[in-house]
Design a protein around this motif. Structure first.
Motif, PDB file in Angstrom:
ATOM      1  N   ASP A   1     -12.920  -5.717 -13.954  1.00  0.00           N
ATOM      2  CA  ASP A   1     -13.632  -5.518 -12.127  1.00  0.00           C
ATOM      3  C   ASP A   1     -14.363  -5.729 -11.903  1.00  0.00           C
ATOM      4  O   ASP A   1     -16.014  -5.951 -12.992  1.00  0.00           O
ATOM      5  CB  ASP A   1     -12.856  -3.700 -11.730  1.00  0.00           C
TER       6      ASP A   1
ATOM      7  N   ARG B   1       0.689   4.495  -2.869  1.00  0.00           N
ATOM      8  CA  ARG B   1       0.810   5.386  -2.114  1.00  0.00           C
ATOM      9  C   ARG B   1       2.278   6.709  -2.507  1.00  0.00           C
ATOM     10  O   ARG B   1       1.893   7.530  -3.250  1.00  0.00           O
ATOM     11  CB  ARG B   1       0.317   5.978  -1.036  1.00  0.00           C
TER      12      ARG B   1
ATOM     13  N   ASN C   1      -9.816  -6.879   2.783  1.00  0.00           N
ATOM     14  CA  ASN C   1      -9.753  -5.737   2.904  1.00  0.00           C
ATOM     15  C   ASN C   1      -9.245  -4.734   2.037  1.00  0.00           C
ATOM     16  O   ASN C   1      -9.860  -3.483   2.551  1.00  0.00           O
ATOM     17  CB  ASN C   1      -9.329  -6.153   5.027  1.00  0.00           C
ATOM     18  N   ALA C   2      -7.632  -4.953   1.884  1.00  0.00           N
ATOM     19  CA  ALA C   2      -7.146  -3.789   1.598  1.00  0.00           C
ATOM     20  C   ALA C   2      -6.742  -2.969   0.127  1.00  0.00           C
ATOM     21  O   ALA C   2      -6.299  -2.303   0.072  1.00  0.00           O
ATOM     22  CB  ALA C   2      -5.547  -3.815   1.997  1.00  0.00           C
ATOM     23  N   ALA C   3      -7.585  -3.609  -0.861  1.00  0.00           N
ATOM     24  CA  ALA C   3      -7.842  -3.781  -2.380  1.00  0.00           C
ATOM     25  C   ALA C   3      -8.770  -3.079  -1.990  1.00  0.00           C
ATOM     26  O   ALA C   3      -9.727  -2.965  -1.800  1.00  0.00           O
ATOM     27  CB  ALA C   3      -8.084  -4.900  -3.161  1.00  0.00           C
ATOM     28  N   LYS C   4      -8.680  -1.599  -2.791  1.00  0.00           N
ATOM     29  CA  LYS C   4      -9.564  -0.171  -3.327  1.00  0.00           C
ATOM     30  C   LYS C   4      -9.852  -1.610  -4.756  1.00  0.00           C
ATOM     31  O   LYS C   4     -10.875  -1.305  -4.950  1.00  0.00           O
ATOM     32  CB  LYS C   4      -8.956   0.062  -4.526  1.00  0.00           C
ATOM     33  N   THR C   5      -9.893  -2.443  -5.345  1.00  0.00           N
ATOM     34  CA  THR C   5     -10.548  -2.597  -6.591  1.00  0.00           C
ATOM     35  C   THR C   5     -10.145  -4.722  -6.827  1.00  0.00           C
ATOM     36  O   THR C   5      -8.906  -4.713  -6.869  1.00  0.00           O
ATOM     37  CB  THR C   5      -9.652  -2.112  -8.430  1.00  0.00           C
ATOM     38  N   HIS C   6     -11.469  -5.334  -6.781  1.00  0.00           N
ATOM     39  CA  HIS C   6     -11.418  -6.697  -7.282  1.00  0.00           C
ATOM     40  C   HIS C   6     -11.415  -7.007  -8.373  1.00  0.00           C
ATOM     41  O   HIS C   6     -11.816  -6.841  -8.941  1.00  0.00           O
ATOM     42  CB  HIS C   6     -12.195  -7.285  -6.198  1.00  0.00           C
TER      43      HIS C   6
ATOM     44  N   ALA D   1       0.383  -0.806  -0.311  1.00  0.00           N
ATOM     45  CA  ALA D   1       0.323   0.385   0.026  1.00  0.00           C
ATOM     46  C   ALA D   1       0.781   1.138   0.105  1.00  0.00           C
ATOM     47  O   ALA D   1       0.087   2.205  -0.769  1.00  0.00           O
ATOM     48  CB  ALA D   1      -1.213   0.092   1.015  1.00  0.00           C
TER      49      ALA D   1
END
Length: 194
Positions: A145, A104, A126-131, A100
């Motif tokens: 996505d 960033r 939980n940390a992923a913004k896009t799956h 992450a």
């Protein structure tokens, strides 16, 4: 997917592989020019501690302006019996935090895969913004996505050939125009000259 990011960007690609999926011969087959491969760096951790160390080093001074970071099978080595369960979860979370951080700091996509979908790998989800979902098609893998916005640009045909899309060539030509300070191509059709 990794090569698509390399073609479209200026920076290098960093691939930290724990699942044994980094196949450099495959990358060589897919790359339209071998010079692109000079921008792909592959590292493998063979223990959970090596994996964590490799991921920690991604935010170091040697990694400058990457175009993409990939970590495949990130949870696999933390499941090995040589790491106590409570320490394994701690190392996994530390590795996710390192990924992450590099995303960033460099404002680049970070692609992560997991070896299993279970409670242990939940911090990855939980940390992923896009799956992304990967669907096997007759032309190779297709990535989408949840909204269907991600597009696969290169399909491997299985006989040593690849099929590319118009969007792929738009990305390649736009990137080349940036490199050579030429005007970028427009997605709009050219106006008709009479």
């Amino acid at each position: 997917l990794l090569l698509d990011c390399v073609f479209a960007g200026d920076g290098d690609a960093y691939w930290v592989d724990a699942a044994g999926t980094a196949r450099t011969t495959r990358l060589r087959e897919l790359a339209p020019d071998q010079r692109y491969l000079n921008r792909v760096h592959v590292a493998r951790g063979f223990t959970a501690h090596q994996q964590t160390s490799l991921l920690d080093r991604l935010t170091g001074a040697r990694v400058t302006s990457p175009s993409v970071v990939v970590a495949t099978g990130i949870d696999r080595l933390y499941r090995d019996s040589d790491v106590p369960t409570n320490h394994a979860q701690e190392l996994l979370v530390r590795s996710i935090a390192a990924l992450a951080r590099v995303g960033r700091v460099h404002n680049v996509p970070v692609v992560v895969t997991r070896s299993r979908n279970d409670e242990f790998s939940k911090p990855i989800v939980n940390a992923a913004k896009t799956h992304l979902q990967c669907e096997d098609t007759q032309f190779g893998p297709r990535f989408t996505d949840t909204t269907g916005d991600v597009e696969t640009l290169v399909y491997h045909l299985g006989n040593g050939w690849v099929q590319t899309t118009l969007a792929y060539w738009q990305e390649v030509l736009t990137h080349r125009a940036r490199i050579h300070d030429a005007p970028e191509l427009s997605a709009d059709p050219p106006s008709q000259v009479v």
